[in-house]
Scaffold this active site. Sequence first.
Site, PDB file in Angstrom:
ATOM      1  N   HIS A 247       0.837  -1.205   0.000  1.00 57.96           N
ATOM      2  CA  HIS A 247       0.000   0.000   0.000  1.00 57.96           C
ATOM      3  C   HIS A 247       0.873   1.258   0.000  1.00 57.96           C
ATOM      4  CE1 HIS A 247      -3.676   2.292   1.535  1.00 57.96           C
ATOM      5  NE2 HIS A 247      -2.691   3.164   1.682  1.00 57.96           N
ATOM      6  N   GLU A 248       1.830   1.308   0.919  1.00 59.14           N
ATOM      7  CA  GLU A 248       2.675   2.509   1.031  1.00 59.14           C
ATOM      8  C   GLU A 248       3.656   2.632  -0.135  1.00 59.14           C
ATOM      9  OE1 GLU A 248       1.610   4.644   2.994  1.00 59.14           O
ATOM     10  OE2 GLU A 248       0.354   3.316   4.199  1.00 59.14           O
TER      11      GLU A 248
ATOM     12  N   HIS B 144       1.988   4.137  -3.124  1.00 62.34           N
ATOM     13  CA  HIS B 144       1.910   5.604  -3.083  1.00 62.34           C
ATOM     14  C   HIS B 144       3.190   6.226  -3.650  1.00 62.34           C
ATOM     15  CE1 HIS B 144      -1.870   6.221  -1.038  1.00 62.34           C
ATOM     16  NE2 HIS B 144      -1.509   5.478   0.004  1.00 62.34           N
TER      17      HIS B 144
END
Length: 168
Positions: free
Chosen positions: A74-75, A78
């Site tokens: 997820h990170e 980004h």
Amino acid sequence: MISPELSSKIHDKICQCIAKARRHFQYQFQIPEVSYRLRGKAAGKALLLNNQIRLNPILLMENQQAFLDEVIPHEIAHLIAFHHFGRVKPHGKEWQHIMLDVFQVTPSTTHCFNIQSVQGKTFEYSCGCSTFTLTIRRHNKVLRKQASYSCKKCTKVLKYTGVECNQG
């Protein structure tokens, strides 16, 4: 607090994600720096300009496999979205594309971890028909007269009952 073994697993997962992104986009994305200094209820945070991810060490220790399977991708997604597409919506189509097509992870904007161990002090408020708990941040805004909160049912302004709820 984070064991060398867990730190190594985190590093390996980050490297796997970056390798997948490099193959997919044919671009040499850099390995981001990792910090274990995130506090509060968030599991992780991507610092786009610094090419860094911050992880919540308490939630990490309590949810190690979920961090490896979901939070790290997820990170990293980004960071990849920012470096490849520029400034885009945080959980927009570009980020979702990276999660699904590059990392093969179902995109989810929030985690479902038990946050009791990281939940801060809360304060009880009442409207007359119900009681609510407000975070210390919202409570302080009420005290400084920067905000007021209303009940959605009866529309009355919430009043502090004087009860502090020590959690965590």
